[in-house]
Design an enzyme around this catalytic site. Sequence first.
Site, PDB file in Angstrom:
ATOM      1  N   HIS B  64       0.814  -0.897  -0.039  1.00  0.00           N
ATOM      2  CA  HIS B  64      -0.149   0.209  -0.069  1.00  0.00           C
ATOM      3  C   HIS B  64       0.886   1.262  -0.017  1.00  0.00           C
ATOM      4  CE1 HIS B  64      -3.564  -1.669   0.955  1.00  0.00           C
ATOM      5  NE2 HIS B  64      -2.682  -3.133   1.524  1.00  0.00           N
ATOM      6  N   HIS B 234      -3.420 -12.322   1.833  1.00  0.00           N
ATOM      7  CA  HIS B 234      -2.358 -12.643   2.811  1.00  0.00           C
ATOM      8  C   HIS B 234      -3.204 -14.017   3.242  1.00  0.00           C
ATOM      9  CE1 HIS B 234      -5.774  -9.884   3.230  1.00  0.00           C
ATOM     10  NE2 HIS B 234      -5.287  -9.124   3.242  1.00  0.00           N
ATOM     11  N   ASN B 280      -5.144  -7.324   9.707  1.00  0.00           N
ATOM     12  CA  ASN B 280      -6.674  -7.606   9.358  1.00  0.00           C
ATOM     13  C   ASN B 280      -5.670  -8.114   7.762  1.00  0.00           C
ATOM     14  OD1 ASN B 280      -8.589  -8.818   8.693  1.00  0.00           O
ATOM     15  ND2 ASN B 280      -9.608  -7.156   7.791  1.00  0.00           N
ATOM     16  N   ASP B 307       2.359  -7.007   2.722  1.00  0.00           N
ATOM     17  CA  ASP B 307       1.251  -6.104   3.230  1.00  0.00           C
ATOM     18  C   ASP B 307       1.358  -5.364   3.484  1.00  0.00           C
ATOM     19  OD1 ASP B 307      -1.307  -5.784   2.837  1.00  0.00           O
ATOM     20  OD2 ASP B 307      -2.025  -6.754   4.787  1.00  0.00           O
TER      21      ASP B 307
END
Lengths: 304, 430
Positions: B64, B234, B280, B307
Amino acid sequence: MLKKKHLLGIAELEREEIEAILESAASMKDILKRDIPKVPTLRGKTVANLFFEPSTRTRTSFEIAAKRLSADVVNFSSAGSSISKGETLKDTVRNIEAMIVDAVVVRHSSEGVPHYIASFSKASVINAGDGKHEHPTQALLDVFTIKEKKGYIEGLNIAIVGDITHSRVARSDILAIKKLGGNPIVVGPPTMLPLYVEALEVETAHCIDEVIPHVDVIIMLRIQKERMKSPLFPSIREYSRLFGLNRKKLEKAKKDVLIMHPGPVNWGVELSPDIMDFERNIILEQVTNGVAVRMAVLYLLIGP
Amino acid sequence: MGAILIKGGRLIDPASGRDEVVDILIEGERVSRIAPSIEVQERMEVIDAEGKWVLPGLVDVHVHLREPGYEYKEDIESGSKAAVAGGFTTICCKANTNPVNDTGAITRYIVERAKEVGLCRIYPVGAVSKGLKGEELAEIGDMVANGAVAVSDDGRPVWNSELMRRALEYTKYFGIPVVDHCEDLALSGDGVVHEGKYSAITGLKGIPASAEEVMVARDIILARETKGRLHIDHVSTAGSVKLIEMGKDEGVCLSCEVTPHHLALTDEVIVTFDTDTKVNPPLRGEEHVLAVREALEKGIIDIIATDHAPHGAIDKDVEYTKAAFGISGLETALGVVLKLVNEGALSLKRAIEAMTIAPARIFGLDAGYVAEGGPADIVVVDPDKEWVVDPSRFYSKGKNTPFKGWKLKGKVVITICNGKLVYKNGEVVS
């Protein structure tokens, strides 16, 4: 004396520390019985009650406890505060601390908030209930009350009945009872015991009637309003019939069984109204002892 | 034309199966020669790699970068620096920016910003649905034309099963995978940690393993029916691993990833209420951690992806239940994975494969290998160098890592991307 600066949970306390608090609470209770129930012990100290969640009983109890010790008390509640204007928790706490306080008593809906505040706070942090995690002073007043009535905790069977999953009182009570050698048994519908309840290392049961004959103390937990409409149980009527307590069910109990509740009680839900005048209902004595226990905690954390 | 000669390093290249001490010559943007010994010439910049490992530049398909929209958490420049400092030369960035990357214009913006920064290769992953809302398909063709290599609503699941089915069908035209963050939002609810022993102890609301597994099962069923290409973000539970193994055995076109934090940490760390442990899917119990490690080693889980989810202090320096989910992972990924290798939990070859050629193949990228004529994306690692994770020294703006203070062994010393030295001596070269 206490080894740490904060009271974050029963988990952090050793048996000797719990015993020291209970012993001190007994002295505090003697003070409360005097004609003028006030001592100058904490004169010049300031206690800030930071309640981010509604509470009458616990906040008032801490306030009276601090005042009986001559500390100054400031009350902060989130409604109408800067929190509702979007201020962060950290800023709120730091601002209050900047006004120089010795202890902050914190109630918050998020688990771990007292630990979080302790990570940056100069004052002693006292957990007055964090989410579903712990409510250490409630557990301390519970074991104080049991000990006062029974003389000891060691070996006692103590049922904790209700919504264990969502109860900080249950988590703290279990730890305190176990550390003092008692045997807690948690009772509730399968939807209200944590799926991994074995992590709490505690005896479990689903049927209150099977448990009643064997226990010395029954601590009934409050069913919270917001749970009443969730799929955890079908109706209040069914909950009350299966998991509530009434005089009829108590016929099978030991003659000296004690009935306790952290309050506020939902009469007609977890407790039948016929328990109100039951002779071994010691709910109001818990409330009185709450002040003594909180005086002891304040004294041991910020006293001379 | 610049030339770089990497001398005497141990080349580990799972794509070719090579594991030997060689010299590697880079000329321009390509690897021009690999040989036991290459003579040094004056025009060459020589890197002494004796005692070091020489690996293909790492590939991370799950990052991200937060730009556009959340530049206080990360931007394409800070994220690129973090990537090359962590040994990554190719990264794929997710679409949950603001505005969402759901049109070609946003895709092109990201591609152009990445070129301006010019440190590593950045391939955007477009949104599956407009605004990540799970209602209508985003303009996938437009995004692909502008450089998107996959589609994903990551951050959120594609909750609408019919839309997921159509996405799996429609993307067949472009030959790209649909990447899904598997989470049944009704089951995860407002949970913040794994439902297990430590949610019972802390009272923090649990996210059950089933919240992931129900969606993994649904996606595999849809991929089987449509014969579309599914990649699962993930993977974190033992149950997901079983479902994926079943799906693969049945020939479903299916791949998946696991993060370094799900390989290295159990949910025990949440007892400190440190919000950097909030992620998460949540950090899971030991049985799940052991299952994903084994699955990665066996190839049931195809790849490792970070992630990388950087956040600012205003997202993390708050109450646990209020804190944002996510871990800043680019700069610790290799060190954490090598720790698992050193502890015998993973084999070195498989670990490197899972961070290089395997992800490159799944996303159709020309990356993740070292070969004559191939891209000059190379990382030199000192396998013996010990270091302590200090987030204040991260290039990433996201200091949110549960690995802070960890002692790790094995560190990137040089990163070369597209024939250019972009990281050396502990510093990004810009």
